[in-house]
Design a protein around this motif. Structure first.
Motif, PDB file in Angstrom:
ATOM      1  N   HIS A 445       0.827  -1.202   0.000  1.00 45.53           N
ATOM      2  CA  HIS A 445       0.000   0.000   0.000  1.00 45.53           C
ATOM      3  C   HIS A 445       0.863   1.254   0.000  1.00 45.53           C
ATOM      4  O   HIS A 445       0.577   2.235  -0.708  1.00 45.53           O
ATOM      5  N   GLU A 446       1.952   1.230   0.774  1.00 44.44           N
ATOM      6  CA  GLU A 446       2.827   2.394   0.841  1.00 44.44           C
ATOM      7  C   GLU A 446       3.593   2.613  -0.473  1.00 44.44           C
ATOM      8  O   GLU A 446       3.983   3.730  -0.800  1.00 44.44           O
ATOM      9  N   ARG A 448       2.349   2.153  -3.459  1.00 43.42           N
ATOM     10  CA  ARG A 448       1.468   2.614  -4.531  1.00 43.42           C
ATOM     11  C   ARG A 448       1.711   4.098  -4.860  1.00 43.42           C
ATOM     12  O   ARG A 448       1.754   4.479  -6.035  1.00 43.42           O
ATOM     13  N   THR A 449       1.837   4.903  -3.811  1.00 48.69           N
ATOM     14  CA  THR A 449       1.954   6.362  -4.039  1.00 48.69           C
ATOM     15  C   THR A 449       3.199   6.714  -4.830  1.00 48.69           C
ATOM     16  O   THR A 449       3.099   7.401  -5.869  1.00 48.69           O
ATOM     17  N   PRO A 450       4.414   6.259  -4.442  1.00 48.60           N
ATOM     18  CA  PRO A 450       5.595   6.614  -5.254  1.00 48.60           C
ATOM     19  C   PRO A 450       5.549   6.025  -6.649  1.00 48.60           C
ATOM     20  O   PRO A 450       5.999   6.654  -7.603  1.00 48.60           O
ATOM     21  N   THR A 452       2.872   5.449  -8.428  1.00 50.49           N
ATOM     22  CA  THR A 452       1.935   6.266  -9.213  1.00 50.49           C
ATOM     23  C   THR A 452       2.594   7.564  -9.660  1.00 50.49           C
ATOM     24  O   THR A 452       2.404   8.029 -10.797  1.00 50.49           O
ATOM     25  N   SER A 453       3.390   8.156  -8.773  1.00 46.42           N
ATOM     26  CA  SER A 453       4.093   9.396  -9.132  1.00 46.42           C
ATOM     27  C   SER A 453       5.083   9.154 -10.258  1.00 46.42           C
ATOM     28  O   SER A 453       5.185   9.947 -11.209  1.00 46.42           O
TER      29      SER A 453
END
Length: 658
Positions: A445-446, A448-450, A452-453
């Motif tokens: 889950h953690e 996913r954000t980088p 996606t960026s």
């Protein structure tokens, strides 16, 4: 359970099976023997008497009838009637008298069979009771036959009822007692007498016969034969005794007719001498039959007692349960008998004169008073279960049963400890799995954000004119690997079972199986073409109901797995069809396949087959586990089997559209 000795019963039982039917040649032989015995019986008739001293046909007829099953006894009696009548006719008697003699002999034989109950039971000379019944049957048969023959001579012939009847009765009885017993032999029982003893006894009996019946000896010494017969009856097998009795009787008969012995002298008349000889033959044969049957019963009883002793020795003396008998007095307890197991348990508590004192003794007294089992731990740490009961008729004595349960308790303790260890291991494993799933879910889950960026800014750079054309290849590499990293994160989320991984897709699509295959094959040509692998899609199509992303990822993983393990120049076949109400998507390769053990673990997370490890095939061991999870949450399943080409066949089953 009856306590009557089995050998005391003279009739059929488990040890006395019925006679087998006599074969046809046995009937022919019996007829010949009866005919020869009837004709030759006249040779044993003293001159001028017209009555044989010994009538062997009577013994043969009775013995042959005793050998028959119940249904064939009438046929045996008919054979005896015909042959006996024929023998008398051949011997010179008028035909009516010969027929009358045959009828009389047959009726006498039937009377003996009736006393023996031969129609109901198989008779054996296995006891004193059986021998006495046989003697009674012989007497009844002899009296009936003698009376009928005497009457026949009085009515049809030229003789008289008296003294014909007694002579005939005695001659018939002597023959039946020496011949018929061979048809009632019981099962063999070993004896202790050896060949040397048997030879000495036979020699002494022959010597006694020669002395008693020598022509120059007239002294009444016939009684000297009986001790030798008793010797044989008590020591030798019953078959040998009966044979010796028959041979000795024939010897006495022949020697007397030849003019020897105490019954042929001038002082004794011919008729009186013949009568005395018949009495000797009857008593001698009857003595042998009764004695050897009684001794056989004693041998059988002794064997059963020996077997019972061995049984008791094995079940009591050698029992693993401790058994003891003790005497309880006011101030002490004394052990009067123990088996081996009890002695080993009580040795530490037994003192002078086997006076018993200690923890086990106290437990035994308590068990005696409470009528319940008690348990005690000895000084040596052994656990003993103690039971006790009073002995009826003796107020002071009581029986004690001791069971050493130390090993049982130790085994139970070991089992409990092992179960606790297994439960602890299961708990630790469950906790580790939970921590692993939490780690995977949280980490994925953690990430996913980088990711996606990275994907987003890569797309912006690709659309920007600020990047030189020579450097756009670098952006393609970044974009491709970023998407690959995103797929790996999704795989981890799929396997983690965390809150971020839905158990069911939110939206289901109707997909063409062939279209799915074509898209996946196109995406993976960059991997299959360098190895020269032929990937073919079989004709046919089927609609599949499932989340598009899940179905594509599942087929991609299966095809990627097949490409990894298929050697260069191999083949991979894809097919779509319907099977038992489900859509069936098949990926079959010509790779090395898997063993039964590897197939059983193929869908476990992080499992890699030993062959893949040895061949350094890249992978994490998650591909098939992800396929199984994707199939499950879309309402289907997946299965691996070996195919005819030696490789693997993966079958993905998914629902059909409604």
């Amino acid at each position: 359970m009856s306590t009557t000795p089995a050998a005391a019963a003279p009739y059929a039982d488990a040890a006395h099976p019925p006679h087998r039917p006599v074969p046809w040649w046995g009937w022919v032989l019996a007829a010949a023997l009866l005919l020869v015995a009837g004709v030759g019986g006249a040779a044993f008739a003293p001159p001028g008497t017209g009555v044989a001293v010994w009538w062997p046909a009577a013994g043969i007829a009775l013995g042959f009838a005793m050998l028959q099953p119940a249904g064939r006894i009438p046929l045996a009696l008919a054979l005896a009637l015909v042959t006996t009548a024929a023998a008398n006719a051949i011997g010179g008697r008028p035909l009516p008298l010969a027929i009358a003699f045959g009828v009389a002999d047959t009726i006498g034989t039937a009377a003996a069979l009736g006393v023996l109950q031969a129609w109901r039971h198989t008779f054996r000379l296995s006891s004193l009771r059986a021998a006495l019944r046989f003697a009674c049957a012989t007497a009844v048969s002899a009296v009936v036959g003698g009376a009928l023959i005497g009457a026949a001579r009085a009515l049809v012939g030229d003789g008289e009822l008296w003294p014909t009847a007694p002579f005939v009765a005695a001659s018939h009885a002597a023959a039946m007692l020496t011949i018929a017993p061979f048809a009632a032999l019981p099962p063999r029982i070993p004896v202790r007498a050896g060949v040397l003893e048997m030879s000495v006894q036979a020699s002494l009996l022959a010597l006694a016969l020669a002395v008693v019946f020598h022509p120059e000896v007239s002294l009444p010494l016939a009684f000297t034969l009986y001790p030798f017969l008793a010797w044989a009856a008590f020591r030798f097998p019953i078959r040998l005794v009966l044979l010796e009795t028959l041979v000795a009787s024939l010897a006495m008969l022949v020697l007397t007719l030849a003019g020897g012995g105490p019954f042929s002298g001038e002082a004794i008349g011919l008729v009186e001498g013949a009568a005395l000889l018949e009495v000797l033959l009857v008593s001698f044969a009857g003595f042998g039959v009764v004695l050897c049957a009684a001794q056989y019963e004693l041998r059988a009883l002794s064997r059963r007692l020996d077997a019972s002793t061995l049984l008791l020795s094995g079940s009591l003396v050698d029992a693993r349960i401790g058994l003891a008998i003790a005497v309880r007095r006011a101030d002490e307890t004394q052990v009067v008998w123990t088996n081996r197991a009890a002695r080993s348990l009580l040795d530490a508590e037994l003192g002078h004169r086997d006076v018993w004192a200690g923890r086990i003794e106290a437990a035994a007294v308590q068990a005696l008073h409470s009528a319940e089992q008690t348990s005690v731990t000895t000084v040596g740490g052994r656990s003993i279960t103690v039971a006790a009961n009073a002995i009826e008729g003796d107020e002071d004595r009581f029986a004690v049963q001791l069971l050493d349960v130390t090993s049982i308790l130790q085994a139970q303790q070991t089992q409990v400890e092992a179960e606790v260890e297994r439960e602890s291991a299961r708990s630790i494993r469950a906790e580790l799995e939970r921590q692993r799933d939490d780690f995977l879910a949280t980490t994925s889950h953690e990430l996913r954000t980088p990711i996606t960026s990275i994907v987003g800014y890569t797309e912006l750079l690709a659309d920007s004119e600020a990047v030189a054309p020579a450097k756009r290849g670098w952006l393609d590499v970044i974009d491709r690997n970023a998407h690959r990293l995103a797929e790996l994160v999704e795989d981890l989320l799929t396997l983690s079972g965390g809150a971020t991984a839905p158990t069911r897709p939110q939206h289901l699509d109707e997909l063409s199986g062939a279209a799915v295959f074509e898209e996946v094959v196109a995406n993976l040509r960059v991997v299959s073409d360098p190895k020269g692998i032929e990937v073919s899609i079989a004709p046919g199509d089927v609609l599949v109901l499932g989340a598009r992303g899940d179905v594509l990822r599942a087929i991609t993983n299966l095809l990627m797995n097949a490409i990894k393990f298929t050697p260069e120049g191999g083949r991979i076949r894809l097919a779509a069809s319907e099977d038992d109400g489900m859509a069936l998507l098949v990926v079959a390769d010509t790779g090395p396949g898997m063993t039964d053990e590897e197939l059983a673990q193929a869908f476990e997370r992080f499992y890699r087959a030993p062959g893949a490890e040895r061949a350094n095939v890249a992978g994490t061991g998650l591909g098939l586990a992800i396929v199984a999870e994707l199939a499950r949450r879309n309402g289907g399943d997946v299965e691996l089997t070996r195919n005819d080409d030696g490789g693997l066949t993966a079958e993905l089953r998914l629902p059909l559209p409604a």
